[in-house]
Design a protein around this motif. Structure first.
Motif, PDB file in Angstrom:
ATOM      1  N   GLY A  81      -1.789   7.833  -0.033  1.00  0.00           N
ATOM      2  CA  GLY A  81      -0.553   7.690  -0.790  1.00  0.00           C
ATOM      3  C   GLY A  81      -0.713   7.008  -2.131  1.00  0.00           C
ATOM      4  N   ILE A  82      -1.950   6.731  -2.548  1.00  0.00           N
ATOM      5  CA  ILE A  82      -2.218   6.036  -3.819  1.00  0.00           C
ATOM      6  C   ILE A  82      -2.946   6.996  -4.762  1.00  0.00           C
ATOM      7  N   PRO A  83      -2.398   7.301  -5.934  1.00  0.00           N
ATOM      8  CA  PRO A  83      -3.124   8.134  -6.899  1.00  0.00           C
ATOM      9  C   PRO A  83      -4.411   7.438  -7.343  1.00  0.00           C
ATOM     10  N   TYR A  84      -5.500   8.200  -7.389  1.00  0.00           N
ATOM     11  CA  TYR A  84      -6.773   7.599  -7.778  1.00  0.00           C
ATOM     12  C   TYR A  84      -7.665   8.637  -8.433  1.00  0.00           C
ATOM     13  N   TYR A  85      -8.680   8.133  -9.144  1.00  0.00           N
ATOM     14  CA  TYR A  85      -9.704   8.978  -9.724  1.00  0.00           C
ATOM     15  C   TYR A  85     -11.052   8.528  -9.184  1.00  0.00           C
ATOM     16  N   LEU A  86     -11.937   9.500  -8.936  1.00  0.00           N
ATOM     17  CA  LEU A  86     -13.302   9.154  -8.549  1.00  0.00           C
ATOM     18  C   LEU A  86     -14.044   8.622  -9.768  1.00  0.00           C
ATOM     19  N   VAL A  87     -14.813   7.554  -9.571  1.00  0.00           N
ATOM     20  CA  VAL A  87     -15.598   6.958 -10.643  1.00  0.00           C
ATOM     21  C   VAL A  87     -17.075   7.238 -10.373  1.00  0.00           C
ATOM     22  N   ILE A 124     -13.320  -1.585  10.439  1.00  0.00           N
ATOM     23  CA  ILE A 124     -13.998  -0.460   9.813  1.00  0.00           C
ATOM     24  C   ILE A 124     -14.339   0.607  10.841  1.00  0.00           C
ATOM     25  N   CYS A 125     -13.915   1.838  10.534  1.00  0.00           N
ATOM     26  CA  CYS A 125     -14.333   2.984  11.332  1.00  0.00           C
ATOM     27  C   CYS A 125     -14.402   4.189  10.404  1.00  0.00           C
ATOM     28  N   GLU A 126     -14.897   5.300  10.866  1.00  0.00           N
ATOM     29  CA  GLU A 126     -15.155   6.462  10.021  1.00  0.00           C
ATOM     30  C   GLU A 126     -13.877   6.928   9.310  1.00  0.00           C
ATOM     31  N   GLY A 127     -14.014   7.246   8.031  1.00  0.00           N
ATOM     32  CA  GLY A 127     -12.888   7.721   7.246  1.00  0.00           C
ATOM     33  C   GLY A 127     -12.018   6.620   6.684  1.00  0.00           C
ATOM     34  N   TYR A 128     -12.504   5.386   6.669  1.00  0.00           N
ATOM     35  CA  TYR A 128     -11.670   4.257   6.251  1.00  0.00           C
ATOM     36  C   TYR A 128     -11.259   4.348   4.786  1.00  0.00           C
ATOM     37  N   GLN A 129     -12.098   4.918   3.920  1.00  0.00           N
ATOM     38  CA  GLN A 129     -11.773   4.958   2.492  1.00  0.00           C
ATOM     39  C   GLN A 129     -10.512   5.775   2.225  1.00  0.00           C
ATOM     40  N   GLN A 130     -10.404   6.918   2.845  1.00  0.00           N
ATOM     41  CA  GLN A 130      -9.229   7.754   2.626  1.00  0.00           C
ATOM     42  C   GLN A 130      -7.971   7.132   3.222  1.00  0.00           C
ATOM     43  N   ARG A 131      -8.120   6.429   4.324  1.00  0.00           N
ATOM     44  CA  ARG A 131      -6.941   5.752   4.904  1.00  0.00           C
ATOM     45  C   ARG A 131      -6.493   4.588   4.024  1.00  0.00           C
ATOM     46  N   ILE A 132      -7.451   3.866   3.429  1.00  0.00           N
ATOM     47  CA  ILE A 132      -7.096   2.771   2.528  1.00  0.00           C
ATOM     48  C   ILE A 132      -6.382   3.295   1.286  1.00  0.00           C
ATOM     49  N   LEU A 133      -6.774   4.471   0.796  1.00  0.00           N
ATOM     50  CA  LEU A 133      -6.204   5.042  -0.423  1.00  0.00           C
ATOM     51  C   LEU A 133      -5.067   6.023  -0.144  1.00  0.00           C
ATOM     52  N   ASP A 138      -3.546  -2.417   6.480  1.00  0.00           N
ATOM     53  CA  ASP A 138      -3.283  -3.677   5.759  1.00  0.00           C
ATOM     54  C   ASP A 138      -3.724  -3.575   4.301  1.00  0.00           C
ATOM     55  N   LEU A 139      -4.940  -3.080   4.089  1.00  0.00           N
ATOM     56  CA  LEU A 139      -5.467  -3.006   2.728  1.00  0.00           C
ATOM     57  C   LEU A 139      -4.713  -1.964   1.908  1.00  0.00           C
ATOM     58  N   ASN A 140      -4.316  -0.881   2.547  1.00  0.00           N
ATOM     59  CA  ASN A 140      -3.507   0.133   1.879  1.00  0.00           C
ATOM     60  C   ASN A 140      -2.176  -0.461   1.396  1.00  0.00           C
ATOM     61  N   THR A 141      -1.540  -1.246   2.260  1.00  0.00           N
ATOM     62  CA  THR A 141      -0.273  -1.891   1.903  1.00  0.00           C
ATOM     63  C   THR A 141      -0.478  -2.892   0.766  1.00  0.00           C
ATOM     64  N   PHE A 142      -1.571  -3.656   0.810  1.00  0.00           N
ATOM     65  CA  PHE A 142      -1.872  -4.621  -0.243  1.00  0.00           C
ATOM     66  C   PHE A 142      -2.018  -3.926  -1.600  1.00  0.00           C
ATOM     67  N   LEU A 143      -2.754  -2.828  -1.636  1.00  0.00           N
ATOM     68  CA  LEU A 143      -2.969  -2.119  -2.892  1.00  0.00           C
ATOM     69  C   LEU A 143      -1.654  -1.553  -3.433  1.00  0.00           C
ATOM     70  N   LYS A 144      -0.812  -1.055  -2.564  1.00  0.00           N
ATOM     71  CA  LYS A 144       0.487  -0.522  -3.004  1.00  0.00           C
ATOM     72  C   LYS A 144       1.363  -1.637  -3.569  1.00  0.00           C
ATOM     73  N   LYS A 145       1.307  -2.830  -2.978  1.00  0.00           N
ATOM     74  CA  LYS A 145       2.063  -3.972  -3.508  1.00  0.00           C
ATOM     75  C   LYS A 145       1.514  -4.380  -4.872  1.00  0.00           C
ATOM     76  N   TRP A 146       0.189  -4.371  -5.017  1.00  0.00           N
ATOM     77  CA  TRP A 146      -0.409  -4.725  -6.307  1.00  0.00           C
ATOM     78  C   TRP A 146       0.006  -3.714  -7.379  1.00  0.00           C
TER      79      TRP A 146
END
Length: 335
Positions: free
Chosen positions: A284-290, A273-282, A244-252
């Motif tokens: 297909g989305i280009p990102y940079y580590l901050v 929430i379960c292990e590895g959630y950050q990579q699943r949320i991101l 859900d959150l992955n889809t929301f970010l792609k729409k944004w």
């Protein structure tokens, strides 16, 4: 202490003599103003004196529960006034009007004054204070028990002469909350924490608010989030999956949702929430580590920080932390 007593004695003389004197040099402006506001509720002459000082409040606060009404402002020398209202007898139908107060207590400079008052309408009370404080902007708080009154009673008091800056509805029935939003339109801030959350309330929320916040009694889904058009959104419980959150970010990113958003803060539901959630949320989305800031490191609860970019060039920083159990996401648009 002598100055304070002198000030109160002086105001008593004003009220009794019905003359409008000059402000004495030996009396503190703040103390004098506090006293004169209190006595302006009794004497029209003293009201005129209070208005002539021309202190301007940024807002007037009006907070209601089933026992009392508290009125306050941002002026440091008008802390608050508490109006005690008669107990509400058990009944099925909400009251059509707020009863007149049985007593008033004013609090300022650690001093409390209580007196009883004749029966004035609430419209008269608010108009009087608006005149004295030179302010027609309101912050309204409807605490638990406010739904024992019909919304029409509030509309008569506020709708014609005031701008409603913010509304907070805490643990009242959903029907009451919806009626409040349809009749009293906040222009800047809204907090909702209804006792029985309902999807229909989403459609009554004004667009492009500066701050929109949902309490712990009002969990939201991702589809409800996408219907909101406010700048800063805070959600106590967001019932979403990683997908859900992955889809929301792609729409944004694609300029398809929440275009006015400046900041989103949300706590994930336990089921999402379960292990590895950050990579699943991101995914297909280009990102940079901050890199984490010194503040992030000192708190020690940040578990990931990423920058993403929208199609029009605007960037957002996503922060995942465990400040609130189990995980909180904070999305801040940085340019």
């Amino acid at each position: 202490m002598q100055t304070r007593l002198t000030a109160y004695s002086y105001i008593v003389r004003i009220t009794m003599s019905f003359k409008v004197p000059e402000l004495p040099d030996h009396i503190s402006n703040n103390l004098f103003y506090t006293c004169i506001i209190h006595y302006s509720l009794i004497s029209s002459t003293t009201k005129h004196q209070a208005e002539s000082i021309h202190r301007i409040a940024c807002y007037i606060g009006f907070q209601l529960n089933h026992r009392e009404i508290t009125i306050y402002s941002d002026l440091p020398d008008m802390t608050c006034m508490k109006f005690t209202i008669p107990p509400i007898p058990p009944r099925w139908k909400p009251l059509s009007k707020i009863p007149a107060p049985t007593s008033i207590a004013t609090y300022s400079f650690r001093r409390m004054t209580i007196w009883t008052k004749p029966e004035y309408s609430w419209t008269c009370w608010m108009t009087h204070l608006a005149d004295v404080l030179h302010c027609r902007k309101l912050k309204l708080v409807f605490d638990e028990g406010a739904d024992k009154y019909q919304v029409q009673a509030f509309k008569k008091i506020f709708e014609e002469k005031f701008e409603v800056l913010s509304v907070r509805v805490e643990r009242n029935q959903m029907e009451f909350t919806g009626q409040i939003l349809r009749m009293l339109h906040p222009t800047r801030e809204l907090f909702i924490n209804s006792a029985d959350a309902d999807d229909s309330i989403i459609y009554s929320i004004p667009g492009n608010l500066e701050v929109l916040e949902f309490g712990d009694k009002f969990p939201l889904t991702i589809s409800q989030l996408e219907k909101l058009d406010s700048q800063n959104i805070k959600i106590w419980l967001l019932m979403v999956t990683d997908f859900d959150l992955n889809t929301f970010l792609k729409k944004w990113i694609s300029l398809k949702t929440n275009l006015n958003l400046k900041q989103l803060i949300a706590r994930f539901g336990l089921v999402s929430i379960c292990e590895g959630y950050q990579q699943r949320i991101l995914n297909g989305i280009p990102y940079y580590l901050v890199e984490q800031s010194e503040v992030d490191k000192s708190i020690g609860k940040v578990v990931g920080k990423y920058q993403i970019q929208r199609r029009d060039g605007r960037r957002a920083v996503l922060t995942f932390d465990t400040t609130i159990f189990p995980v909180r996401v904070k999305m801040v648009i940085v340019d």
